[in-house]
Design a protein around this motif. Structure first.
Motif, PDB file in Angstrom:
ATOM      1  N   HIS A 136       6.722   2.711   0.111  1.00 46.12           N
ATOM      2  CA  HIS A 136       5.823   1.893   0.998  1.00 46.12           C
ATOM      3  C   HIS A 136       5.148   1.384  -0.712  1.00 46.12           C
ATOM      4  CE1 HIS A 136       2.926  -0.422   3.120  1.00 46.12           C
ATOM      5  NE2 HIS A 136       3.292  -2.165   3.106  1.00 46.12           N
ATOM      6  N   ASP A 145       0.943   7.319  -3.145  1.00 45.64           N
ATOM      7  CA  ASP A 145       0.143   8.024  -2.348  1.00 45.64           C
ATOM      8  C   ASP A 145      -0.154   8.964  -3.586  1.00 45.64           C
ATOM      9  OD1 ASP A 145      -0.925   6.862  -0.212  1.00 45.64           O
ATOM     10  OD2 ASP A 145       0.799   7.649   0.758  1.00 45.64           O
ATOM     11  N   ASN A 146      -1.397   9.808  -3.850  1.00 46.01           N
ATOM     12  CA  ASN A 146      -2.046  11.159  -4.447  1.00 46.01           C
ATOM     13  C   ASN A 146      -1.021  11.491  -5.473  1.00 46.01           C
ATOM     14  OD1 ASN A 146      -3.459  11.868  -1.556  1.00 46.01           O
ATOM     15  ND2 ASN A 146      -1.080  12.256  -1.527  1.00 46.01           N
ATOM     16  N   LEU A 147      -1.786   9.828  -6.538  1.00 44.52           N
ATOM     17  CA  LEU A 147      -0.552   9.727  -8.014  1.00 44.52           C
ATOM     18  C   LEU A 147      -2.158  10.006  -8.564  1.00 44.52           C
ATOM     19  CD1 LEU A 147       1.624   6.497  -8.856  1.00 44.52           C
ATOM     20  CD2 LEU A 147       1.624   9.287  -8.673  1.00 44.52           C
ATOM     21  N   PRO A 175      -3.248  -3.257  11.986  1.00 45.04           N
ATOM     22  CA  PRO A 175      -3.569  -1.839  10.513  1.00 45.04           C
ATOM     23  C   PRO A 175      -5.055  -0.802  11.741  1.00 45.04           C
ATOM     24  CG  PRO A 175      -3.436  -3.269   9.404  1.00 45.04           C
ATOM     25  CD  PRO A 175      -3.070  -3.945  10.582  1.00 45.04           C
ATOM     26  N   ARG A 228       1.422   0.220  -1.547  1.00 38.72           N
ATOM     27  CA  ARG A 228       0.679   0.069  -0.739  1.00 38.72           C
ATOM     28  C   ARG A 228      -0.050  -1.010  -1.268  1.00 38.72           C
ATOM     29  NH1 ARG A 228       2.227   4.350   2.905  1.00 38.72           N
ATOM     30  NH2 ARG A 228       1.254   5.854   2.590  1.00 38.72           N
ATOM     31  N   PRO A 229      -0.068  -1.944  -0.885  1.00 43.33           N
ATOM     32  CA  PRO A 229      -1.077  -3.140  -0.740  1.00 43.33           C
ATOM     33  C   PRO A 229      -1.923  -3.272  -1.191  1.00 43.33           C
ATOM     34  CG  PRO A 229      -0.511  -3.501   1.476  1.00 43.33           C
ATOM     35  CD  PRO A 229       0.050  -1.913   1.215  1.00 43.33           C
ATOM     36  N   LYS A 230      -2.389  -2.281  -0.825  1.00 44.03           N
ATOM     37  CA  LYS A 230      -3.466  -2.329  -0.994  1.00 44.03           C
ATOM     38  C   LYS A 230      -4.462  -0.592  -1.508  1.00 44.03           C
ATOM     39  CE  LYS A 230      -7.006  -5.970   0.883  1.00 44.03           C
ATOM     40  NZ  LYS A 230      -6.201  -6.530   2.041  1.00 44.03           N
ATOM     41  N   GLY A 231      -5.288  -0.824  -2.635  1.00 44.95           N
ATOM     42  CA  GLY A 231      -5.736   0.939  -3.164  1.00 44.95           C
ATOM     43  C   GLY A 231      -4.072   0.938  -4.219  1.00 44.95           C
ATOM     44  N   PRO A 232      -4.591   2.045  -4.621  1.00 47.48           N
ATOM     45  CA  PRO A 232      -3.356   2.934  -5.067  1.00 47.48           C
ATOM     46  C   PRO A 232      -2.110   2.932  -4.302  1.00 47.48           C
ATOM     47  CG  PRO A 232      -5.370   4.839  -4.454  1.00 47.48           C
ATOM     48  CD  PRO A 232      -5.487   3.545  -3.773  1.00 47.48           C
ATOM     49  N   ASN A 235      -3.267  16.718  -5.236  1.00 50.06           N
ATOM     50  CA  ASN A 235      -4.336  15.905  -5.672  1.00 50.06           C
ATOM     51  C   ASN A 235      -4.552  15.037  -4.379  1.00 50.06           C
ATOM     52  OD1 ASN A 235      -3.783  15.612  -8.141  1.00 50.06           O
ATOM     53  ND2 ASN A 235      -2.356  13.879  -8.376  1.00 50.06           N
ATOM     54  N   THR A 259      -0.455   0.624   6.811  1.00 49.82           N
ATOM     55  CA  THR A 259       0.744   0.142   6.795  1.00 49.82           C
ATOM     56  C   THR A 259       1.508  -0.128   8.238  1.00 49.82           C
ATOM     57  OG1 THR A 259       1.589   2.931   7.724  1.00 49.82           O
ATOM     58  CG2 THR A 259       1.566   1.778   5.372  1.00 49.82           C
ATOM     59  N   GLN A 260       0.563  -0.164   9.340  1.00 45.84           N
ATOM     60  CA  GLN A 260       1.043  -0.687   9.931  1.00 45.84           C
ATOM     61  C   GLN A 260       0.878  -1.947  10.762  1.00 45.84           C
ATOM     62  OE1 GLN A 260      -1.742   1.899  12.362  1.00 45.84           O
ATOM     63  NE2 GLN A 260      -0.281   2.190  13.528  1.00 45.84           N
ATOM     64  N   SER A 261       1.605  -2.572  11.292  1.00 48.38           N
ATOM     65  CA  SER A 261       1.497  -4.045  12.006  1.00 48.38           C
ATOM     66  C   SER A 261      -0.003  -4.122  12.085  1.00 48.38           C
ATOM     67  CB  SER A 261       2.691  -4.149  12.966  1.00 48.38           C
ATOM     68  OG  SER A 261       2.389  -4.061  13.798  1.00 48.38           O
ATOM     69  N   HIS A 290       7.101  -2.521  11.562  1.00 47.51           N
ATOM     70  CA  HIS A 290       6.218  -1.674  10.226  1.00 47.51           C
ATOM     71  C   HIS A 290       7.432  -0.702   9.155  1.00 47.51           C
ATOM     72  CE1 HIS A 290       4.709   0.399  12.941  1.00 47.51           C
ATOM     73  NE2 HIS A 290       4.169  -1.211  13.665  1.00 47.51           N
ATOM     74  N   LEU A 340       2.457  16.098  -5.477  1.00 51.54           N
ATOM     75  CA  LEU A 340       1.889  14.843  -5.126  1.00 51.54           C
ATOM     76  C   LEU A 340      -0.278  15.459  -4.580  1.00 51.54           C
ATOM     77  CD1 LEU A 340       3.193  12.207  -6.615  1.00 51.54           C
ATOM     78  CD2 LEU A 340       1.867  13.468  -7.970  1.00 51.54           C
ATOM     79  N   GLU A 374      -4.869   3.193   3.052  1.00 52.46           N
ATOM     80  CA  GLU A 374      -3.552   2.675   3.190  1.00 52.46           C
ATOM     81  C   GLU A 374      -2.812   3.403   3.139  1.00 52.46           C
ATOM     82  OE1 GLU A 374      -5.426   4.387  -0.181  1.00 52.46           O
ATOM     83  OE2 GLU A 374      -6.699   2.656  -0.782  1.00 52.46           O
ATOM     84  N   MET A 423       2.352 -10.349   9.212  1.00 51.30           N
ATOM     85  CA  MET A 423       3.045  -9.936  10.724  1.00 51.30           C
ATOM     86  C   MET A 423       3.566 -11.461  10.728  1.00 51.30           C
ATOM     87  SD  MET A 423       1.889  -7.547  13.281  1.00 51.30           S
ATOM     88  CE  MET A 423       0.120  -8.311  13.693  1.00 51.30           C
ATOM     89  N   GLY A 456      -1.250  -7.991   7.755  1.00 45.34           N
ATOM     90  CA  GLY A 456      -0.438  -7.442   8.275  1.00 45.34           C
ATOM     91  C   GLY A 456       1.646  -7.170   7.933  1.00 45.34           C
ATOM     92  N   LEU A 457       1.298  -5.929   8.915  1.00 52.06           N
ATOM     93  CA  LEU A 457       3.089  -5.385   8.569  1.00 52.06           C
ATOM     94  C   LEU A 457       4.008  -6.327   9.284  1.00 52.06           C
ATOM     95  CD1 LEU A 457       2.744  -1.935   7.332  1.00 52.06           C
ATOM     96  CD2 LEU A 457       3.818  -3.690   6.149  1.00 52.06           C
ATOM     97  N   PRO A 458       5.372  -6.507   8.977  1.00 53.22           N
ATOM     98  CA  PRO A 458       6.241  -6.940   8.892  1.00 53.22           C
ATOM     99  C   PRO A 458       6.391  -6.121  11.040  1.00 53.22           C
ATOM    100  CG  PRO A 458       7.307  -5.973   7.852  1.00 53.22           C
ATOM    101  CD  PRO A 458       5.929  -6.616   7.611  1.00 53.22           C
ATOM    102  N   LYS A 459       6.909  -6.787  11.537  1.00 50.62           N
ATOM    103  CA  LYS A 459       6.607  -6.401  12.902  1.00 50.62           C
ATOM    104  C   LYS A 459       7.561  -4.891  12.778  1.00 50.62           C
ATOM    105  CE  LYS A 459       5.139  -9.497  15.540  1.00 50.62           C
ATOM    106  NZ  LYS A 459       4.518 -10.004  17.514  1.00 50.62           N
ATOM    107  N   GLU A 475       7.664  -3.083  17.899  1.00 51.68           N
ATOM    108  CA  GLU A 475       6.463  -3.361  18.184  1.00 51.68           C
ATOM    109  C   GLU A 475       4.696  -2.990  17.718  1.00 51.68           C
ATOM    110  OE1 GLU A 475       6.808  -7.534  18.238  1.00 51.68           O
ATOM    111  OE2 GLU A 475       4.959  -8.104  18.425  1.00 51.68           O
TER     112      GLU A 475
END
Lengths: 515, 796
Positions: free
Chosen positions: A254, A263-265, B645, A256-260, B704, B641-643, A237, B700, B637, A369, A232-235, B256
């Protein structure tokens, strides 16, 4: 199709012409006058944002003179002079998410041995069960499960869970007397990041971007990394790295911790680089023709250029975050590949690659979290902090060594801090934990402009409350800005009729830790 | 002790102490050490030297020093202590004898040690142990408003020109002529129709509509076009969104958990319907501020009071009392900025730095709202603070009557103006599709008919209340006092909000109409007559055309506060119809900012209009209106980004996802990247004038993103269906759909060459690729390029 064949050469001529891949000052249409741009910029800060990019390309050198290139009105991300000379120009903030226990890490409390098991009320009658978060799990005072040993020439007593970071004790300045206003994660996170325990205020990174601008034209100047292990993310977010009422250009990106990570690179799967280039050339040719009839509109030129920047970002950003390009010994130094700390090692290494490329502000959140997913050790403080120290100790130690060895540590401010501390008493349960403590926390600075091997402020005998030279979050922030050459009282932004500041109406620079 | 005439020095100190204050001062609980220090050192010292004149019995200079609240509040020359700032504190200044006019104690200077004690105490943040029992006497000052204050332009009554020749163009021309400038030539018809469509509906015209308008020789062509667009249901979606910016509409609480505010969507639909039905603006305001206190309370007017529930809400505040005032402050600030165009929130902690609004004025205004029950966790039961049952029979009956009246009126309109048939038919069928009110509305309730007392809060801190105040209007705007009822007609509330609403919505309020017509102008020209649409105070801009502003405001009121006729009035003007090309070199030099309106402004479409236009051109736009909202597909992705997800982000079907952007569910912690990146404002604070940034991530997204890949592919399919296999025909159709014109021969040549080359490349890349597939890829790439044209996202 005969018609097609007839027309195709026109396309071939056009695509071969060098003018289609570059805007040059000579062939470009009348660019707006300097005055025109300045005046128009007054109408809307954002609209000329990309003029700065044109500046980067030297395209506007003929019309905009040097004295105006640094103007924030022209380009919100233009590099700004600090208010006074300072060593640090960049920041890497290791955010200890969930609230680390100061008495089990850096704030050595031998008296806890003596008080172990006794009621905290015997020590401080003002304690209430509601001081922490769990009013019905209040245990007695509890000594640290960890051994402390003196480290460095300064002899700082540091818990055994930080063998690597402890190596750098002489580079660190500790603050043991931090305190905050909330004992609940999300308001406390907001306060640590924005100065106020409420939503809707710009974070430190955004203020720094506003104050100093960006040194990189093809990477986001303010990058945030969060837990990639699915915890999770810090509360609160993204509000923790938002620009709020400051222009959006200052908000954190941000990764992203997973995937690309951005965004949209990635271009569409069925397209080659050459094909995307052709597509961009087509867009550019058509846009330039459109612009020619509207030469006064600087925004149109800016948008044409934004495609070129986007194109460059597609290469530059993956390159910046591609730690596979680092040699084996660097991987080993950070602990890449070690199960315990691989993820954080990668993030710390990425942070170094980013600051090397001019990224201004990097924040890495350790932990996801709450509860056992972060440093929020309500249960089993020993297990919790052993685990999270283990995840971060070697990578952060390596980051400091690596930056120092590259001569970058002097310019880079490293911050280690979370949203609050933890109580010196046990939170009862199967294995004792520790509950939130807004009255006291420890943080440290290292690197740019920091007086290493120092300690500022004291908590009381058991680490319950900040006692001597208390440091509010506003003071903490004032000091960060100061280390970057920014006067927290002068860094203001007029919003809603008020000159807003990161530090509100408070804030005091802690000069004792400044070299 | 500070009772003497303030010296310049004292005034400076006072300013310094209040100047940058945007923050609530929160006294921290003293540590045991601090408490000890205070009791042993500070209190005895204050008692010994100060209480004789500044204590319970006497308050020289209206100052007492025996309570923290009183000290912070200060006397006639300002707060005695600024916590943590001894050098800015009058108390320290006085005891150190820095100012011969303010030396305390007057008989003998304290010892250096005693002064040091006080200084250290202030430096610590003035810790004050124990309960502050003293109710401090902050004498409600006389209003302190001078004639000079009232002379500020926006506080003056409207002074509309009485001349028969008055018109928008006359006012604009007058200033242009004074500088030797003139209007630009009228825009081409193609440009005009795009401008009108985007301004009024936020969507591009169809190629057929463009042809019809370009070929319409009748002198009423333009007027009829405006009428049609104003009658179309898309008008309300476009202009409703502007209002939602101003009142910071969102559907979740933030913090939160960021839980949904159930039924908030009804407020959004109410706003859209208000614009579509041309609800008079004064009524629109009354319903939002006091929809539950009106003579006729309807389901609609109850939904309108959702206005109060749109802000952020902390579900587990540290200090519930302070949190309640945070909520109220949000309402006061939004109401001040949105409806009156004044920034008033400074008054929460101190006197307004720039405008003549005192802290008392602020709390007097807050007193109108003080009895509101705080938002609470959703609870749809009778007695709920946050929800009202709107399914009652009389509500349904009212609704039926109102709908029938609307339809009858529309039918009458068609009879007189047959050119509106299509637009009005669409509107009638939309009205017919509405279902009667049922369920619960997010709404306001009060604690009852008896008002809760309102006190001035010293330094904005709920823990240090000062004197009680009564509701009052801003004295700089009026000398009138509110006539407060005993209670509202239904006995459920104080009726006070209605009194405030009536004052705001009154024809003689100098700000309300000015602020609103300026907003209309802002959205029609990209810049207001006052360039700071929510700040008509001293920090705001001055009007470029004050006479025009007053004339428009007066006309707006005289016309029954109806918007549609104002749109028409503005759009019929020569000023509006001008070309946006900056061909007039002299004017460009003299007025590059175009403050004088010598041309129309070229403008970039907003986030919503860009997305909606892409959907319209690809043929995927789903025109369905209303309801809880839609959830565009977001990548894992982005959801991560939410606490928590993905929490609170539902799945919408592809058809649902293709609805207009105004229906995108507004979740504070999960904004849709495409909207965000194209400058849709954060919903936490009002935004009266969106910024337009140009940044690489926008490119972008448009090159894309998955959304763009889908849309480019749909656009290509559409071209194949509508224009067949011939590249030239496809390209022509694409241009007509996207930019409302045919390509030039050179553009056509370039595009055909591009298609041909790309088709070849794709065939080379995949050896056995079908020619078909390669052609499709090439066409998709071209379609995407067209959706990326500056001409597509900028309006001339």
């Amino acid at each position: 199709m005969p018609e097609l064949r007839r027309l195709a050469p026109a396309y071939a001529t056009w695509i071969a012409s060098p003018a289609t891949t570059m805007i040059t000052p000579q062939q470009n249409h009348r660019l707006p006058s300097r005055r025109e741009m300045l005046q128009r910029a007054g109408g809307g800060l954002g609209m000329l944002g990309l003029i700065g990019l044109l500046n980067d390309e030297g395209l506007l050198a003929t019309v905009a003179q040097a004295d105006e290139l640094g103007s924030r009105a022209l380009n919100p991300l233009a590099v700004q002079s600090p208010h006074y000379p300072a060593k640090a120009t960049r920041v890497i903030w290791i955010y200890i998410n969930g609230g680390p226990s100061h008495v089990d890490t850096w704030d050595y409390k031998p008296a806890l041995e003596k008080w172990d098991g006794k009621s905290i009320r015997d020590f401080d009658a003002s304690f209430k069960n509601t001081t922490g978060f769990f009013a019905n799990q209040v245990g007695g005072l509890m000594k640290s499960p960890f051994k402390f040993t003196p480290r460095g020439e300064c002899g700082k007593m540091i818990a055994e869970i930080f063998p690597h970071m402890g190596e750098h004790a002489d580079k660190m300045a500790f603050i043991h007397s931090g305190y905050t206003d909330s004992n609940n994660h999300s308001p406390a996170l907001f306060q640590m990041n924005t100065g106020r325990p409420r939503m809707g205020f710009p974070c430190v990174g955004s203020w720094v971007m506003y104050g100093l601008g960006s040194e990189s034209s093809n990477l986001p100047g303010f990058c945030v990394m969060s837990d990639p292990k699915g915890r999770g993310l810090p509360k609160g977010h993204a509000a923790n790295w938002g620009a709020a009422f400051l222009p959006g250009a200052y908000q954190g990106t941000h990764l992203r911790p997973k995937g690309p990570p951005i965004d949209n690179l990635a271009r569409p799967v069925h397209m080659t680089v050459a094909q995307q280039r052709s597509q961009l050339d087509l867009i550019k040719a058509l846009n330039e023709k459109h612009h020619a009839a509207r030469a006064a509109e600087a925004e149109l030129a800016a948008r044409i250029e934004s495609f070129e920047l986007a194109y460059r970002m597609q290469t530059a950003a993956p390159d910046a975050i591609d730690i596979e390009r680092e040699p084996q010994h660097i991987h080993q130094l950070y602990g890449v590949g070690e199960e315990r700390c691989d993820h954080f090692a990668r993030q710390c290494l990425t942070a170094r690659r980013l600051v090397e490329r001019g990224v201004r502000f990097v924040q890495i959140y350790s932990g996801g979290m709450e509860n056992q997913r972060s440093w929020d050790g309500h249960k089993d403080i020993e297990g919790n902090h052993s685990q999270f120290a283990g995840e971060t100790d070697q990578p952060v130690g390596a980051l400091i060594s690596d930056l120092a060895q590259r001569g970058l540590l002097d310019e880079t401010l490293i911050i280690w801090a979370g949203e609050f501390g933890r109580l010196p008493i046990a939170q009862t349960g199967e294995k004792p934990g520790r509950d939130h403590n807004p009255h006291c926390f420890t943080a440290w600075f290292a690197g740019g402009g920091v007086k290493g091997g120092t300690t500022y402020g004291e908590s009381d005998e058991v680490g319950y409350k900040a006692a001597v030279d208390r440091v509010h979050i506003n003071d903490f922030h004032a000091t960060i800005l100061h280390l970057l050459g920014l006067d927290h009282k002068r860094l203001t932004y007029l919003y809603s009729g008020l000159d807003m500041r990161l530090t509100g109406v408070a804030g005091r620079v802690i000069h004792d830790i400044v070299a | 002790m500070f009772g003497r005439l303030p010296t310049i020095g004292a005034i400076l100190v006072l300013l310094a102490s209040t100047g940058l204050a945007d923050e609530v001062f929160k006294p921290t609980k003293p540590t045991p050490e601090q408490a000890k220090f205070f009791e042993n050192e500070v209190r005895p010292l204050l008692a010994k030297h100060c209480y004789e004149c500044h204590g319970e019995d006497e308050q020289e200079g209206e100052l007492r020093l025996d309570s923290l609240a009183a000290i912070l509040n200060g006397g006639t020359v300002g707060p005695a202590v600024v916590p943590k700032k001894p050098d800015a504190s009058l108390l320290i200044k006085a005891v150190t004898f820095q100012d011969p006019n303010m030396e305390m104690p007057p008989d003998r200077k304290m010892s250096a040690r005693e002064i040091d004690v006080l200084r250290r105490w202030v430096q610590m943040g003035a810790p004050w142990p124990g309960v502050d029992k003293v109710t401090i006497s902050r004498k409600a000052k006389a209003t302190g408003i001078t004639d000079e204050d009232r002379e500020f332009w926006s506080f003056q009554p409207l002074k509309p020109s009485k001349s028969d020749d008055a018109s928008i163009d006359a006012f604009i021309a007058k200033q242009l002529e004074a500088r030797g400038l003139a209007f630009s030539p009228p825009a081409a018809r193609r440009e005009l129709i795009r401008r009108a469509y985007f301004d009024l509906t936020g969507l591009p015209p169809s190629p057929e509509a463009v042809d019809a308008f370009v070929n319409d020789d009748s002198p009423q062509a333009w007027e009829h076009l405006i009428d049609r667009l104003l009658a179309s249901p898309q008008y309300g979606e476009r202009w409703g969104r502007h209002w939602l910016d101003i009142v910071r509409f969102a559907q979740t609480n933030g913090y939160e958990r960021d839980d949904e505010k159930p039924e908030a969507w009804r407020y959004r639909d109410y706003v859209i319907e208000a614009f579509n039905s041309d609800k008079p603006y004064n009524q629109f305001l009354m319903e939002q501020l006091a929809g539950d206190e009106l003579d006729e309370v309807t389901a609609e007017s109850i939904i309108a009071t959702g206005y109060y529930r749109l802000g952020v809400w902390d579900d587990e505040p540290d200090d519930a009392r302070q949190a309640e005032f945070d909520d109220l402050a949000d309402v006061v600030a939004t109401t001040g900025e949105a409806l009156l165009g004044i920034t008033i929130n400074c008054g929460r902690c101190h006197e307004h730095k720039f405008d003549p609004i005192s802290q008392e004025d602020y709390y007097r205004l807050l007193a109108f709202f003080r009895n509101i029950r705080r938002y609470e966790k959703p609870n749809k039961k009778p007695g709920s603070a946050t929800f009202t049952d709107i399914g009652g029979e009389h509500f349904v009956q009212q609704w039926q009557e109102s709908r029938e009246a609307k339809i009858a009126q529309l039918q009458q309109q068609v009879a007189v103006r047959p050119h509106l048939k299509e637009a009005i038919d669409a509107r009638i069928s939309q009205l017919q599709s509405h279902s009667p009110p049922s369920g619960w509305a997010l709404s306001i309730t009060e604690r009852g008919p008896k008002p809760v007392a309102t006190n001035v809060l010293i330094r904005g801190n709920a823990g240090t209340p000062g004197d009680e105040v009564q509701p009052a209007f801003l004295p700089v705007l009026t000398t009138e006092s509110p006539k407060l009822p005993e209670q509202a007609a239904d006995g459920k509330s104080t009726g006070r909000r209605r009194v405030l609403a009536e004052w705001i919505a009154a024809a003689d309020n100098p700000l309300t109409a000015r602020v609103f017509v300026n907003r209309l102008w802002h959205y029609h020209f990209g810049r207001g007559i006052v360039a700071s649409p929510s700040d008509f105070g001293h920090t705001g801009s001055r009007p470029s055309h004050p006479e025009l502003l007053d004339w428009l405001a007066a006309d707006f009121i005289a016309g029954g506060w109806k918007l549609k006729r104002m749109h028409k009035l503005i759009m019929m003007s020569r000023a509006y119809r001008q070309s946006s090309r900056a061909t007039n070199v002299k004017a460009a030099e003299a007025d590059p900012d175009n403050a004088l309106v010598w041309r129309q402004n070229m403008r970039r479409l907003e986030a919503e209009a860009i997305r909606d236009s892409i959907l319209a051109v690809s043929g995927k736009l789903n025109p369905a209106m209303g309801g809880r909202g839609i959830f565009p597909a977001l990548s894992p992705e982005v959801l991560s980004t939410q606490s928590r997800p993905g929490a609170g982000w539902d799945k919408s079907s592809p058809e649902e996802r293709s609805r207009r952007s105004v229906y995108i569910f507004v979740k504070r912690t999960l904004t849709v990247p495409m909207m965000d990146t194209f400058d849709q404002p954060t919903p936490d604070t009002p935004d009266p004038a969106r910024k337009t940034t140009t940044i690489a991530p926008q490119a972008l997204i448009l090159l894309n993103s998955a959304f763009m890949n889908e849309q480019a592919s749909a656009f290509a399919e559409r071209l194949l269906n509508e224009a067949g296999n011939e590249p030239a025909a496809q390209i022509e159709r694409a241009y007509r759909l996207a930019v409302s014109r045919k390509p030039t021969s050179r553009e056509l040549a370039i595009a055909i060459g591009y298609l041909q080359q790309q088709q070849q490349r794709w065939q080379e890349l995949a050896e056995n690729a079908e020619a078909d597939q390669a052609q499709r890829h090439a066409l998709q790439a071209l379609c995407k390029a067209i959706l990326n044209l500056n001409e597509f996202v900028y309006v001339d």
